[in-house]
Design a protein around this motif. Structure first.
Motif, PDB file in Angstrom:
ATOM      1  N   MET A  25       0.835  -1.208   0.000  1.00  0.00           N
ATOM      2  CA  MET A  25       0.000   0.000   0.000  1.00  0.00           C
ATOM      3  C   MET A  25       0.861   1.246   0.000  1.00  0.00           C
ATOM      4  O   MET A  25       0.529   2.253  -0.622  1.00  0.00           O
ATOM      5  N   VAL A  26       1.989   1.206   0.721  1.00  0.00           N
ATOM      6  CA  VAL A  26       2.894   2.347   0.748  1.00  0.00           C
ATOM      7  C   VAL A  26       3.582   2.489  -0.612  1.00  0.00           C
ATOM      8  O   VAL A  26       3.674   3.590  -1.169  1.00  0.00           O
ATOM      9  N   LYS A  29       1.552   4.247  -3.265  1.00  0.00           N
ATOM     10  CA  LYS A  29       1.196   5.660  -3.088  1.00  0.00           C
ATOM     11  C   LYS A  29       2.373   6.611  -2.949  1.00  0.00           C
ATOM     12  O   LYS A  29       2.212   7.824  -3.066  1.00  0.00           O
ATOM     13  N   VAL A  87       4.695  -0.955   9.555  1.00  0.00           N
ATOM     14  CA  VAL A  87       5.152   0.062   8.605  1.00  0.00           C
ATOM     15  C   VAL A  87       3.921   0.877   8.230  1.00  0.00           C
ATOM     16  O   VAL A  87       2.925   0.319   7.784  1.00  0.00           O
ATOM     17  N   VAL A  88       3.964   2.181   8.469  1.00  0.00           N
ATOM     18  CA  VAL A  88       2.812   3.016   8.109  1.00  0.00           C
ATOM     19  C   VAL A  88       3.269   4.187   7.244  1.00  0.00           C
ATOM     20  O   VAL A  88       4.317   4.781   7.472  1.00  0.00           O
ATOM     21  N   GLY A  89       2.449   4.489   6.232  1.00  0.00           N
ATOM     22  CA  GLY A  89       2.780   5.611   5.359  1.00  0.00           C
ATOM     23  C   GLY A  89       2.007   5.536   4.066  1.00  0.00           C
ATOM     24  O   GLY A  89       1.062   4.752   3.983  1.00  0.00           O
ATOM     25  N   PRO A  90       2.378   6.274   3.064  1.00  0.00           N
ATOM     26  CA  PRO A  90       3.470   7.248   3.077  1.00  0.00           C
ATOM     27  C   PRO A  90       3.054   8.513   3.819  1.00  0.00           C
ATOM     28  O   PRO A  90       1.972   9.037   3.583  1.00  0.00           O
ATOM     29  N   LEU A  91       3.918   8.998   4.700  1.00  0.00           N
ATOM     30  CA  LEU A  91       3.602  10.152   5.534  1.00  0.00           C
ATOM     31  C   LEU A  91       4.334  11.390   5.033  1.00  0.00           C
ATOM     32  O   LEU A  91       5.309  11.306   4.297  1.00  0.00           O
ATOM     33  N   THR A 221       1.471  11.443  12.285  1.00  0.00           N
ATOM     34  CA  THR A 221       0.245  11.866  11.590  1.00  0.00           C
ATOM     35  C   THR A 221      -0.286  13.190  12.125  1.00  0.00           C
ATOM     36  O   THR A 221      -1.448  13.528  11.925  1.00  0.00           O
ATOM     37  N   VAL A 240       3.445  16.388   9.248  1.00  0.00           N
ATOM     38  CA  VAL A 240       2.331  16.620   8.303  1.00  0.00           C
ATOM     39  C   VAL A 240       2.522  17.867   7.451  1.00  0.00           C
ATOM     40  O   VAL A 240       1.957  17.970   6.358  1.00  0.00           O
TER      41      VAL A 240
ATOM     42  N   ASN B 217      -2.137   0.398  10.626  1.00  0.00           N
ATOM     43  CA  ASN B 217      -1.124   1.117   9.838  1.00  0.00           C
ATOM     44  C   ASN B 217      -1.663   1.649   8.522  1.00  0.00           C
ATOM     45  O   ASN B 217      -0.938   1.719   7.532  1.00  0.00           O
ATOM     46  N   ILE B 406      -5.986  15.411   8.115  1.00  0.00           N
ATOM     47  CA  ILE B 406      -5.408  14.607   7.025  1.00  0.00           C
ATOM     48  C   ILE B 406      -6.480  14.102   6.064  1.00  0.00           C
ATOM     49  O   ILE B 406      -6.378  14.269   4.842  1.00  0.00           O
TER      50      ILE B 406
END
Lengths: 290, 479
Positions: A25-26, A29, A87-91, A221, A240, B217, B406
């Protein structure tokens, strides 16, 4: 969920490793300038890493980690086939891109990692891209070949003269400008002290541009404000509203001091990690002797 | 009628909640109220007048049938009492602990007009705990799958309520959470001594057993957009992203090392285990005197956490008087008993730091209450020349949160108010974007767990009606 699998890893330089991680998913995007927050395991802390490259069709992202504290040190024990928990993002915001004409990027040490996707994107936008890559010495320099593939010209320097010219990135920038080169825009990333010096040089040389900041983050975030930075006298949340800000407006001194906030705890965590590692190693050796 | 013999004219006092003593509880994060025994619960339930026209039910944002579950307690039918709670409330063990009952059900209690109101919250907690301690919480009968897919953005109280309600109706529900763990503010915000993690986990487990799927996530708006979710086959979406953008004081020196937003302070400890550093990797500063700015429940939570980190001195700074403190009375009492110093009627004007930008103190000015403002409370005004400095090495700013922008920024067709909250139809929770509903703090601004749950219930009902009006999903027709 079993976490996010590492499909390739290798050493790039002393204490610097790269990882290709499954995070589809990251990967789908991500745009240049954005980052992820990762957590290695259930007891882990959340720390940010720039996404250096993606292979969207394979769902992979590339991260580069320099071992500087407990978490990054522990990360070096993770290899192909292992998984990291989160893993979270893309930030963050993607780099604002336009055709400035003559662009210079100034990388210090592992700061080359966030700048690599930016030079690729800038080249795609029609810029003439010039890069300065600096490191303390030759064995700490990364990504030089990849910069050479993309950029119109790359100049390298090391503090000890073991590779490229001897000196600082700001020396290279100033001498390049002294040769008559007019840079229309500059982007810098690296240790804060180096970005501070680069921003001063950019001001002297009338080069507007951006600095890619690396403050402490927690959620990434906009929820916690750990990443507060002062830009042109105003408080901004780097996670952000950044991570890139007007290089000439950033209060680098404040950022240096804020990044030191947990230095005592970082040493303690590293000591604890090493003593824990020694204890486990000893236990394993004792078992082997039985 | 089994209850004919009850003598309701004695009006016995309310059964007090047993608590861990302050000097004991500040040594750790154990839950402070211990909960009723079975005997205490029966005794307290006896105090209910079983009014013909009960006002308490209307005082509950999710309209729990309070007289019914109290009667079931009196009759020893605890399983039935638990079922009555779960009919309208997916999270009773949580609400029994964190709802401001004194402003809701208990405020309307008829017995409370002349005597103590019935301790509805304590009894709700007791029933939910009894249920959990007596084996797996039984699932309601769930109808055949409808084939409709629901996406929920945010796993806090509003999202969990919608998830539970719609799963019970046979819909296929997936919850997307930005953090690595579910429950939103219940996980990162409310500390263990008020809401043990085990209680939250048990409620999440119940919702999972209802068939709800959780994906962590994922920052909706960034990792995936609402339109992409629709394209993936979701029929309707609920937004419950909460109020997660901390308000800061905007005074000089606020970026000194040692100044935290309450969100950061709470997240480090509650979500990331900083009180167990270095067993857990997330650190927290080792301070000797923490000043918490604000007077709400979050301020009380932050102050009480700081106290527990190392027994340090903790002070609260609030600009109005004790009567205007927005925190629950119970929380104020707990904080006072634990030795938190209250500096009322004063307001910070500057954070002081040393040459290394490390906090050394906070300058405050004394306040006086003037004419009432828009909120109806008397407006605090600074008294000239009354400045003073509190020496401290940490400040936690707990003066409120705004909605996190966001998702709304990434979704231009979602209409927002000038405060950044989502515009909805009050009867249904429908937003300006077709098929998208919202509720909780993202609509109301920062409020309470139970109000978010109430909004979730309203939206869930409307989302159900909306889906049932859509063409039947193909997969369902084929089966």
């Amino acid at each position: 969920m079993d976490g996010y699998r590492i499909v390739r890893d290798r050493s790039l330089a002393e204490k610097i490793r790269e990882y290709w991680i499954e995070a589809p998913m990251v990967a789908k995007k991500h745009r240049a300038g954005q980052f992820v927050i990762i957590r290695l395991h259930e007891h882990g802390e959340r720390i940010p890493f720039t996404v250096v490259q993606t292979e969207a069709e394979k769902g992979l992202i590339r991260l580069i980690s320099q071992s500087v504290g407990k978490t990054t040190e522990e990360f070096t024990d993770y290899h192909t086939g292992d998984s990291i928990l989160d893993v979270v993002g893309p930030l963050g915001l993607a780099t604002h891109m336009e055709n400035w004409g003559e662009l210079v990027v100034v990388a210090g040490g592992v700061g080359a990692a966030p700048l690599l996707p930016i030079v690729k994107s800038a080249k795609g936008s029609g810029n003439q891209v010039h890069a300065i890559i600096g490191a303390r010495s030759k064995n700490l320099m990364i990504l030089e070949d990849e910069f050479r593939e993309v950029c119109d010209e790359v100049r390298v320097c090391t503090d000890d003269g073991s590779h490229g010219s001897k000196g600082l990135v700001t020396d290279v920038l100033r001498s390049w400008a002294a040769e008559g080169k007019k840079f229309a825009f500059g982007i810098t990333a690296g240790p804060v002290i180096m970005m501070k010096a680069t921003a001063e040089a950019m001001r002297d040389l009338s080069i507007p541009g951006l600095a890619s900041l690396n403050p402490i983050m927690v959620d990434g975030t906009g929820m916690c404000g750990a990443c507060r930075v002062t830009v042109h006298g105003k408080t901004r949340f780097a996670c952000v509203e950044g991570p890139e800000f007007d290089a000439l407006g950033v209060d680098f001194h404040e950022l240096i001091l804020r990044n030191r906030a947990y230095r005592k705890q970082e040493m303690e965590a590293l000591d604890h990690y090493h003593s824990e590692g020694c204890r486990l190693l000893k236990a394993a050796q004792e078992l082997a002797h039985v | 009628m089994s209850e004919q013999k009850r003598n309701l004219k004695l009006h016995p006092p309310r059964v007090p909640m047993p608590e861990v003593a302050p000097e004991e509880r500040i040594k750790g994060f154990m839950e402070v109220p211990l909960g009723y025994t079975e005997e205490q619960a029966r005794l307290e339930a006896e105090r209910c007048l079983d009014c013909k026209n009960p006002k308490c039910v209307a005082g509950c944002p999710v309209n729990i049938d309070i007289p019914k579950f109290l009667k079931e307690i009196r009759e020893g039918r605890y399983e039935d009492a638990a079922r009555t709670l779960r009919e309208t409330n997916s999270l009773p063990a949580i609400c029994g602990r964190v709802c401001p009952q004194e402003e809701q059900c208990e405020a309307r209690c008829i017995e409370g007009i002349k005597h103590d109101p019935v301790a509805v919250g304590n009894l709700e907690r007791w029933v939910a705990d009894w249920e959990r301690e007596h084996g797996a919480i039984p699932l309601p009968e769930i109808p055949e799958p409808t084939g409709y897919k629901v996406a929920i953005v945010g796993s806090g109280p509003a999202g969990l309520t919608v998830a539970g309600d719609l799963a019970k109706l046979g819909h296929d529900v997936t919850v997307f959470e930005a953090l690595h763990r579910p429950a939103g503010v219940l996980a990162y915000g409310i500390p263990e001594f008020r809401l043990p993690r085990m209680i939250v986990n048990s409620e999440i487990d119940y919702i999972t057993r209802l068939g709800v799927k959780f994906v962590f996530n994922v920052v909706v708006g960034v990792t995936v957009t609402l339109d992409e979710l629709f394209a993936e086959g979701y029929h309707t979406i609920f937004i419950g992203t909460g109020a997660g953008l901390p308000k800061m004081m905007n005074v000089p020196g606020e970026n000194c090392v040692g100044v935290f937003s309450a969100n950061e302070f709470l997240t480090r400890v509650n979500l990331l285990g900083a009180s167990k550093f270095p067993e857990y990797d997330t650190p927290i500063l080792d301070s000797r005197h923490t000043v918490v700015v604000g007077g709400g429940n979050t301020a009380m939570d932050a102050a009480r956490i700081a106290k527990r980190l190392n027994g340090q001195k903790v002070s609260l700074v609030y600009r109005r008087s004790i009567d205007e403190l927005p925190a629950r009375k119970e929380e104020v009492h707990h904080a006072q008993a634990e030795g938190i110093e209250f500096n009322l009627l004063c307001n910070p004007t500057e954070v002081l730091g040393d040459e290394n930008h490390i906090i050394t103190g906070i300058r405050c000015v004394r306040m006086a209450l003037g004419e009432p403002d828009d909120s109806g409370r008397r407006r605090p005004e600074p008294i000239p020349g009354s400045e003073f400095v509190l020496d401290c090495d940490a400040v936690v700013v707990a003066i409120g949160n705004s909605p996190n922008p966001i998702l709304t920024k990434a979704t231009p067709d979602l209409e927002v108010t000038k405060w950044g909250t989502l515009k909805i139809d009050a009867d249904t929770g429908a937003t300006s974007k077709s098929g998208v509903y919202a509720g909780g703090d993202i609509v109301s601004g920062a409020a309470t767990v139970i109000l978010a749950m109430g909004a979730g219930r309203t939206a869930a009902a409307a989302m159900h009606r909306y889906m049932m009006g859509l063409p039947r999903p193909l997969r369902q027709m084929a089966s």
